[in-house]
Design a protein around this motif. Structure first.
Motif, PDB file in Angstrom:
ATOM      1  N   GLY A  54      28.929  32.252  32.897  1.00 63.19           N
ATOM      2  CA  GLY A  54      29.169  30.985  32.212  1.00 63.19           C
ATOM      3  C   GLY A  54      30.493  30.335  32.560  1.00 63.19           C
ATOM      4  O   GLY A  54      30.802  29.246  32.064  1.00 63.19           O
ATOM      5  N   GLY A  55      31.264  30.999  33.409  1.00 63.24           N
ATOM      6  CA  GLY A  55      32.518  30.404  33.854  1.00 63.24           C
ATOM      7  C   GLY A  55      33.746  30.814  33.061  1.00 63.24           C
ATOM      8  O   GLY A  55      34.849  30.327  33.322  1.00 63.24           O
ATOM      9  N   ARG A  56      33.571  31.723  32.104  1.00 64.54           N
ATOM     10  CA  ARG A  56      34.733  32.187  31.363  1.00 64.54           C
ATOM     11  C   ARG A  56      35.542  33.144  32.230  1.00 64.54           C
ATOM     12  O   ARG A  56      34.983  33.953  32.966  1.00 64.54           O
ATOM     13  CB  ARG A  56      34.304  32.888  30.073  1.00 64.54           C
ATOM     14  N   THR A  57      36.857  33.034  32.145  1.00 62.78           N
ATOM     15  CA  THR A  57      37.735  33.858  32.967  1.00 62.78           C
ATOM     16  C   THR A  57      38.676  34.694  32.109  1.00 62.78           C
ATOM     17  O   THR A  57      38.997  34.332  30.969  1.00 62.78           O
ATOM     18  CB  THR A  57      38.569  32.994  33.915  1.00 62.78           C
ATOM     19  N   ASN A  58      39.110  35.784  32.700  1.00 59.45           N
ATOM     20  CA  ASN A  58      40.091  36.650  32.065  1.00 59.45           C
ATOM     21  C   ASN A  58      40.962  37.218  33.174  1.00 59.45           C
ATOM     22  O   ASN A  58      40.438  37.607  34.233  1.00 59.45           O
ATOM     23  CB  ASN A  58      39.402  37.780  31.295  1.00 59.45           C
ATOM     24  N   TYR A  59      42.274  37.264  32.951  1.00 58.76           N
ATOM     25  CA  TYR A  59      43.201  37.671  33.993  1.00 58.76           C
ATOM     26  C   TYR A  59      44.122  38.779  33.518  1.00 58.76           C
ATOM     27  O   TYR A  59      44.455  38.875  32.332  1.00 58.76           O
ATOM     28  CB  TYR A  59      44.065  36.480  34.428  1.00 58.76           C
ATOM     29  N   ALA A  60      44.582  39.568  34.470  1.00 59.39           N
ATOM     30  CA  ALA A  60      45.637  40.524  34.179  1.00 59.39           C
ATOM     31  C   ALA A  60      46.919  39.756  33.882  1.00 59.39           C
ATOM     32  O   ALA A  60      47.155  38.679  34.439  1.00 59.39           O
ATOM     33  CB  ALA A  60      45.840  41.451  35.371  1.00 59.39           C
ATOM     34  N   ASP A  61      47.753  40.332  33.036  1.00 59.86           N
ATOM     35  CA  ASP A  61      49.001  39.661  32.659  1.00 59.86           C
ATOM     36  C   ASP A  61      49.880  39.381  33.875  1.00 59.86           C
ATOM     37  O   ASP A  61      50.616  38.392  33.905  1.00 59.86           O
ATOM     38  CB  ASP A  61      49.773  40.516  31.651  1.00 59.86           C
ATOM     39  N   THR A  62      49.795  40.251  34.870  1.00 63.12           N
ATOM     40  CA  THR A  62      50.669  40.128  36.039  1.00 63.12           C
ATOM     41  C   THR A  62      50.349  38.903  36.900  1.00 63.12           C
ATOM     42  O   THR A  62      51.169  38.487  37.715  1.00 63.12           O
ATOM     43  CB  THR A  62      50.575  41.380  36.918  1.00 63.12           C
ATOM     44  N   VAL A  63      49.161  38.325  36.724  1.00 64.29           N
ATOM     45  CA  VAL A  63      48.779  37.190  37.572  1.00 64.29           C
ATOM     46  C   VAL A  63      48.504  35.924  36.778  1.00 64.29           C
ATOM     47  O   VAL A  63      48.251  34.858  37.373  1.00 64.29           O
ATOM     48  CB  VAL A  63      47.551  37.537  38.443  1.00 64.29           C
ATOM     49  N   LYS A  64      48.542  36.015  35.464  1.00 65.29           N
ATOM     50  CA  LYS A  64      48.274  34.822  34.643  1.00 65.29           C
ATOM     51  C   LYS A  64      49.216  33.699  34.991  1.00 65.29           C
ATOM     52  O   LYS A  64      50.417  33.894  35.144  1.00 65.29           O
ATOM     53  CB  LYS A  64      48.427  35.183  33.163  1.00 65.29           C
ATOM     54  N   GLY A  65      48.654  32.510  35.128  1.00 67.66           N
ATOM     55  CA  GLY A  65      49.453  31.336  35.457  1.00 67.66           C
ATOM     56  C   GLY A  65      49.671  31.147  36.942  1.00 67.66           C
ATOM     57  O   GLY A  65      50.122  30.081  37.370  1.00 67.66           O
ATOM     58  N   ASP A  72      31.195  29.026  42.681  1.00 69.89           N
ATOM     59  CA  ASP A  72      30.223  28.027  43.140  1.00 69.89           C
ATOM     60  C   ASP A  72      28.864  28.704  43.066  1.00 69.89           C
ATOM     61  O   ASP A  72      28.505  29.478  43.964  1.00 69.89           O
ATOM     62  CB  ASP A  72      30.567  27.583  44.559  1.00 69.89           C
ATOM     63  N   ASN A  73      28.139  28.440  42.018  1.00 69.25           N
ATOM     64  CA  ASN A  73      26.867  29.133  41.813  1.00 69.25           C
ATOM     65  C   ASN A  73      25.852  28.813  42.908  1.00 69.25           C
ATOM     66  O   ASN A  73      25.044  29.673  43.281  1.00 69.25           O
ATOM     67  CB  ASN A  73      26.290  28.777  40.440  1.00 69.25           C
ATOM     68  N   ALA A  74      25.898  27.620  43.437  1.00 67.69           N
ATOM     69  CA  ALA A  74      24.937  27.248  44.486  1.00 67.69           C
ATOM     70  C   ALA A  74      25.146  28.074  45.747  1.00 67.69           C
ATOM     71  O   ALA A  74      24.200  28.306  46.504  1.00 67.69           O
ATOM     72  CB  ALA A  74      25.068  25.761  44.809  1.00 67.69           C
ATOM     73  N   LYS A  75      26.376  28.520  45.957  1.00 70.16           N
ATOM     74  CA  LYS A  75      26.695  29.310  47.147  1.00 70.16           C
ATOM     75  C   LYS A  75      26.829  30.793  46.853  1.00 70.16           C
ATOM     76  O   LYS A  75      27.145  31.572  47.750  1.00 70.16           O
ATOM     77  CB  LYS A  75      27.995  28.795  47.776  1.00 70.16           C
ATOM     78  N   ASN A  76      26.624  31.174  45.596  1.00 70.15           N
ATOM     79  CA  ASN A  76      26.816  32.579  45.198  1.00 70.15           C
ATOM     80  C   ASN A  76      28.193  33.078  45.639  1.00 70.15           C
ATOM     81  O   ASN A  76      28.335  34.209  46.128  1.00 70.15           O
ATOM     82  CB  ASN A  76      25.720  33.478  45.775  1.00 70.15           C
ATOM     83  N   THR A  77      29.177  32.236  45.463  1.00 72.32           N
ATOM     84  CA  THR A  77      30.518  32.554  45.940  1.00 72.32           C
ATOM     85  C   THR A  77      31.534  32.360  44.816  1.00 72.32           C
ATOM     86  O   THR A  77      31.439  31.399  44.042  1.00 72.32           O
ATOM     87  CB  THR A  77      30.902  31.657  47.137  1.00 72.32           C
ATOM     88  N   VAL A  78      32.459  33.280  44.762  1.00 67.48           N
ATOM     89  CA  VAL A  78      33.568  33.222  43.815  1.00 67.48           C
ATOM     90  C   VAL A  78      34.864  33.168  44.606  1.00 67.48           C
ATOM     91  O   VAL A  78      34.994  33.816  45.650  1.00 67.48           O
ATOM     92  CB  VAL A  78      33.544  34.441  42.878  1.00 67.48           C
ATOM     93  N   TYR A  79      35.817  32.399  44.099  1.00 61.31           N
ATOM     94  CA  TYR A  79      37.083  32.210  44.785  1.00 61.31           C
ATOM     95  C   TYR A  79      38.230  32.744  43.934  1.00 61.31           C
ATOM     96  O   TYR A  79      38.195  32.667  42.705  1.00 61.31           O
ATOM     97  CB  TYR A  79      37.317  30.735  45.074  1.00 61.31           C
TER      98      TYR A  79
END
Length: 121
Positions: A54-65, A72-79
């Motif tokens: 659904g597009g919800r994200t969660n990050y490690a504290d070390t990389v937040k911000g 891109d769901n049409a390409k089955n690709t995550v960036y």
């Protein structure tokens, strides 16, 4: 069969940016969560962040911000957009896709082979 392949790693100076890609291919029925991890030699693989179907994200504290995950769901690709990179971000970056195949309707985690990111000071 299903496969996950990362790309986009390389060498960058501190303060620079890189964008990694994680492409899933094969007999895919659906993709659920996709995550990024990183690992340096001799240490465990650490979570960088995840993105749900659904597009919800969660990050490690070390990389937040600094890091942003998108898909891109049409390409089955995550960036994984990585900004303000620091030498401590140097690692092999792995992605996984939790997906269901058309011929095997069970959610299963597929891992890529990893891509090296090196940040110089």
């Amino acid at each position: 069969q299903a496969h996950v392949v990362e790309s986009g790693g390389g060498l960058v100076q501190a303060g620079g940016s890189l964008r990694l890609s994680c492409a899933a291919s094969g007999s895919i029925f659906s993709i659920n969560a996709t995550g990024w991890y990183r690992q340096v030699p001799g240490k465990q693989r650490d979570l960088v962040g995840v993105i749900t179907s659904g597009g919800r994200t969660n990050y490690a504290d070390t990389v937040k911000g600094r890091f942003t995950i998108s898909r891109d769901n049409a390409k089955n690709t995550v960036y994984l957009q990585m900004n303000s990179l620091q030498p401590e971000d140097t690692a092999v970056y792995y992605c996984h896709a939790d997906l269901v195949r058309t011929d095997y309707r069970v959610n299963y985690r597929y891992w890529g082979q990893g891509t090296q990111v090196t940040v110089t000071s």
